[in-house]
Design an enzyme around this catalytic site. Structure first.
Site, mmCIF file in Angstrom:
data_model
loop_
_atom_site.group_PDB
_atom_site.id
_atom_site.type_symbol
_atom_site.label_atom_id
_atom_site.label_comp_id
_atom_site.label_asym_id
_atom_site.label_seq_id
_atom_site.Cartn_x
_atom_site.Cartn_y
_atom_site.Cartn_z
ATOM 1 N N ASP A 267 -17.843 74.265 -2.092
ATOM 2 C CA ASP A 267 -17.768 75.351 -1.104
ATOM 3 C C ASP A 267 -18.363 76.637 -1.665
ATOM 4 O OD1 ASP A 267 -15.713 75.901 -2.839
ATOM 5 O OD2 ASP A 267 -14.178 76.178 -1.300
ATOM 6 N N SER A 268 -18.862 76.571 -2.924
ATOM 7 C CA SER A 268 -19.695 77.656 -3.447
ATOM 8 C C SER A 268 -20.952 77.796 -2.581
ATOM 9 C CB SER A 268 -20.072 77.388 -4.904
ATOM 10 O OG SER A 268 -20.562 76.076 -5.068
ATOM 11 N N GLU B 135 -8.295 72.430 -3.793
ATOM 12 C CA GLU B 135 -7.776 73.331 -4.831
ATOM 13 C C GLU B 135 -6.267 73.458 -4.721
ATOM 14 O OE1 GLU B 135 -9.782 77.111 -4.429
ATOM 15 O OE2 GLU B 135 -11.764 76.196 -4.615
ATOM 16 N N LYS C 112 -12.708 67.117 -2.596
ATOM 17 C CA LYS C 112 -12.039 67.917 -3.629
ATOM 18 C C LYS C 112 -11.248 69.023 -2.945
ATOM 19 C CE LYS C 112 -14.319 70.941 -6.495
ATOM 20 N NZ LYS C 112 -13.707 72.234 -6.129
ATOM 21 N N GLU D 191 -11.091 75.066 -13.968
ATOM 22 C CA GLU D 191 -12.054 76.177 -13.953
ATOM 23 C C GLU D 191 -11.522 77.399 -14.684
ATOM 24 O OE1 GLU D 191 -13.811 76.917 -10.132
ATOM 25 O OE2 GLU D 191 -14.782 78.773 -10.806
HETATM 26 O O1 KIV Z 1 -17.486 75.045 -5.147
HETATM 27 C C1 KIV Z 1 -17.854 74.780 -6.293
HETATM 28 O O2 KIV Z 1 -19.035 74.894 -6.650
HETATM 29 C C2 KIV Z 1 -16.840 74.326 -7.250
HETATM 30 C C3 KIV Z 1 -17.254 74.168 -8.678
HETATM 31 C C4 KIV Z 1 -17.468 75.485 -9.293
HETATM 32 C C5 KIV Z 1 -16.310 73.348 -9.442
HETATM 33 O O3 KIV Z 1 -15.741 74.092 -6.883
#
Ligand code: KIV
Length: 272
Positions: A52-53, A123, A121, A190
């Site tokens: 989600d980056s 969090e 994934k 992280e």
């Molecule tokens: O969204 C992302 O790019 C991430 C990584 C930094 C692990 O969660």
């Protein structure tokens, strides 16, 4: 780096776990589109994370919070089409798994059905354990994410190092075990002290992938655009730049503009 060949089998959550058992480090990168994901896959990356980056990198937002489920699915579809060997994991965006277990499972299934990715994934630790249990029971492979969890930036008050103090470190270790017990196939840590990253990796059976978590984890992940040097202004301590794309792209674009303006492009061999 090992390069994938036609004979290289596709990665699965099992082959990723076997790498930890065999003591092989796991290489993970983000990707958000077909073109770069194809290169990343061909270069031999084990896991591609549709992070989600993308909210920052692709959409230009300040945080990861604004990106939506439909936007993540749109990006994940392109990456999935590109990846012939890497395991593809898609982040569940903010607000899509915290409200109820039912909604979390529904959204995880929507991501998998519509994009074809291999896993999701999310969090958080103990707070989201019921949602993770339901997802795993429903057949959704889940990667956990602890430490600096960017969707909680407004609670943390910034993107600083996490788990420096004993209480937060203890909670992180506990959460990591809970995530493993709930059935996560792997875990991202992280921006935490290296000693803590090593300790968690040694205690867990599942692979631990670090970003700013030191060299003692079972693998590493970086944001593709950061490690390729697309962003001049982003220089956290943990980031190594393996290319200088900002400079390369600007040079290529200005050379193109100059060639158009001085009439040297296209030349005789570049026309019909
Ligand atoms: O969204 C992302 O790019 C991430 C990584 C930094 C692990 O969660």
């Amino acid at each position: 780096m090992s390069v994938h060949t036609a004979a290289t089998a596709r990665q699965t959550t099992q082959t990723i776990q076997q790498k930890k058992q065999a003591g092989e480090k796991i290489a993970v990168l983000t990707s958000y589109d077909f073109t770069l994901a194809r290169l990343v896959d061909e270069a031999g990356i084990d896991i591609i994370l549709v992070g989600d980056s993308a909210s920052n990198v692709v959409c230009g937002n300040q945080t990861t919070l604004p990106i939506t489920l439909d936007e993540m699915i749109f990006l994940a579809k392109g990456v999935r089409r590109a990846a012939e060997h890497a395991l593809v994991v898609c982040d569940m965006p903010f607000g899509t798994y915290q409200i109820s277990e039912e909604e979390a499972v529904r959204n995880a299934m929507k991501i998998m059905q519509l994009s074809g990715v291999d896993a999701v994934k999310l969090e958080g630790g103990e707070e989201i354990m019921p949602a993770i249990r339901h997802m795993v029971q429903a057949g959704v492979p889940v990667m956990g994410h602890l430490g600096l969890t960017p969707q909680s930036v407004n609670q943390f008050g910034g993107y600083g190092l996490r788990a420096k103090g004993e209480a937060e470190a203890k909670k992180l270790i506990r959460d990591a075990h809970l995530l493993e017990d709930a059935g996560c196939f792997s875990l991202v840590l992280e921006k935490i002290p290296a000693a803590l990253g090593k300790r968690v990796s040694e205690e867990l059976h599942i692979p631990v992938i670090g970003i700013g978590a030191g060299n003692g984890t079972d693998g590493q992940v970086l944001v593709l655009h950061d490690m390729l040097g697309f962003n001049d202004g982003f220089k956290p301590k943990f980031l190594r730049r393996f290319a200088n794309m900002a400079e390369d792209v600007k040079q290529a674009v200005s050379a193109y503009a100059e060639a158009v303006r001085d009439g040297s492009f296209p030349n005789e061999t570049e026309q019909y």
